[in-house]
Design an enzyme around this catalytic site. Sequence first.
Site, PDB file in Angstrom:
ATOM      1  N   ASP A   6      46.841 -10.212  67.003  1.00 52.28           N
ATOM      2  CA  ASP A   6      47.051 -10.964  65.765  1.00 52.28           C
ATOM      3  C   ASP A   6      48.193 -11.950  65.997  1.00 52.28           C
ATOM      4  O   ASP A   6      49.360 -11.563  66.070  1.00 52.28           O
ATOM      5  CB  ASP A   6      47.387 -10.014  64.618  1.00 52.28           C
ATOM      6  N   GLY A   8      50.610 -14.673  64.800  1.00 51.93           N
ATOM      7  CA  GLY A   8      51.228 -15.296  63.640  1.00 51.93           C
ATOM      8  C   GLY A   8      52.179 -16.393  64.068  1.00 51.93           C
ATOM      9  O   GLY A   8      52.464 -16.573  65.253  1.00 51.93           O
ATOM     10  N   THR A  12      53.556 -12.244  67.439  1.00 49.86           N
ATOM     11  CA  THR A  12      52.195 -11.866  67.832  1.00 49.86           C
ATOM     12  C   THR A  12      52.164 -10.356  67.985  1.00 49.86           C
ATOM     13  O   THR A  12      52.989  -9.780  68.700  1.00 49.86           O
ATOM     14  CB  THR A  12      51.781 -12.539  69.146  1.00 49.86           C
ATOM     15  N   TYR A 100      35.797 -19.412  48.521  1.00 53.11           N
ATOM     16  CA  TYR A 100      36.695 -20.563  48.638  1.00 53.11           C
ATOM     17  C   TYR A 100      35.855 -21.841  48.599  1.00 53.11           C
ATOM     18  O   TYR A 100      34.700 -21.840  49.042  1.00 53.11           O
ATOM     19  CB  TYR A 100      37.412 -20.479  49.980  1.00 53.11           C
ATOM     20  N   ALA A 108      42.424 -17.086  59.400  1.00 50.50           N
ATOM     21  CA  ALA A 108      41.763 -15.944  60.015  1.00 50.50           C
ATOM     22  C   ALA A 108      42.457 -14.639  59.663  1.00 50.50           C
ATOM     23  O   ALA A 108      41.803 -13.608  59.455  1.00 50.50           O
ATOM     24  CB  ALA A 108      41.734 -16.130  61.536  1.00 50.50           C
ATOM     25  N   ASP A 109      43.779 -14.667  59.559  1.00 49.10           N
ATOM     26  CA  ASP A 109      44.514 -13.438  59.242  1.00 49.10           C
ATOM     27  C   ASP A 109      44.165 -12.918  57.858  1.00 49.10           C
ATOM     28  O   ASP A 109      44.083 -11.706  57.632  1.00 49.10           O
ATOM     29  CB  ASP A 109      46.026 -13.676  59.355  1.00 49.10           C
ATOM     30  N   ARG A 110      43.920 -13.827  56.909  1.00 50.30           N
ATOM     31  CA  ARG A 110      43.577 -13.419  55.543  1.00 50.30           C
ATOM     32  C   ARG A 110      42.195 -12.765  55.499  1.00 50.30           C
ATOM     33  O   ARG A 110      41.984 -11.783  54.777  1.00 50.30           O
ATOM     34  CB  ARG A 110      43.644 -14.627  54.607  1.00 50.30           C
ATOM     35  N   ASP A 129      50.360 -10.164  52.271  1.00 46.83           N
ATOM     36  CA  ASP A 129      50.764 -10.119  53.677  1.00 46.83           C
ATOM     37  C   ASP A 129      52.108 -10.822  53.823  1.00 46.83           C
ATOM     38  O   ASP A 129      52.222 -12.032  53.654  1.00 46.83           O
ATOM     39  CB  ASP A 129      49.710 -10.791  54.564  1.00 46.83           C
ATOM     40  N   THR A 184      80.211 -13.199  48.608  1.00 43.81           N
ATOM     41  CA  THR A 184      79.203 -14.238  48.814  1.00 43.81           C
ATOM     42  C   THR A 184      77.980 -13.661  49.525  1.00 43.81           C
ATOM     43  O   THR A 184      76.839 -13.942  49.143  1.00 43.81           O
ATOM     44  CB  THR A 184      79.787 -15.394  49.647  1.00 43.81           C
TER      45      THR A 184
END
Length: 256
Positions: A6, A8, A12, A100, A108-110, A129, A184
């Site tokens: 996978d 990203g 990866t 869609y 592709a990940d979705r 995700d 802060t």
Amino acid sequence: MLLVVDVGNTNTVFGGYEKDELVLSFRVGTDKLRTSDEYGALIKDLIDMNGYSLSEVKNVIISSVVPDVMHALESFSVRYCKCTPIIVGPGVKTGVNIKYENPQEVGADRIVNAVAALHKYSAPLVIIDFGTATTFCAINENKEYLGGAIAPGVKISSEALFARASKLPKVEIIEPKTVIGKTTVSSMQSGIFFGYVGLVEHIVKMMKREVGEHATVVATGGLASLICSEMDLVDHVDKNLTLEGLRLIYLKNIGR
């Protein structure tokens, strides 16, 4: 062994399956300049560290949102695993009915996440995700992929605050003990963490109004456990959702 990959924008993730069991997984930084030989050396070492051998890998499937790394990964698969990888994209069977306007625009990940979530949980579904971007996907009770929302990831938001505000330091993303920060750093951590929790909760609530209040909410990704620890809306945190989706898509495309 089946090697699932996978890719990203930031990391990866690799997983190794023996039949339906995930026997190893590891994460490396996504590098557009890494060569196929560098992948070979890196993956061999990491598989060895898990008690297996690269020679045991007989099949590879890849999902990627970074086109620039694909040539090296495909070459790695052919040279070191002696197989042509399945690349999740047009022409690959997923079994997901995509509503869609332009199905090819869906990452592709979705789609991979949707395949796994539909297999493991009851529709309707909202899938979150937590990656470089945080994606929200909606699936109705007819198991149709409707679409979703894409928001800047929590790390992107944090880094933008550090980069654009001269006097604010870079901070670790943690769950603060209180909303009211006394320094802060703690004030920034509060704003980043609780602000992001609020973003996720609101989008999920609005999606559930559209797909059904009884929708199952599933979260995955590197920061899923941290962000979802403050929420009651998430039913399941599934860190291996994407890897499992890749395994299922592989089986669909070899006729099983």
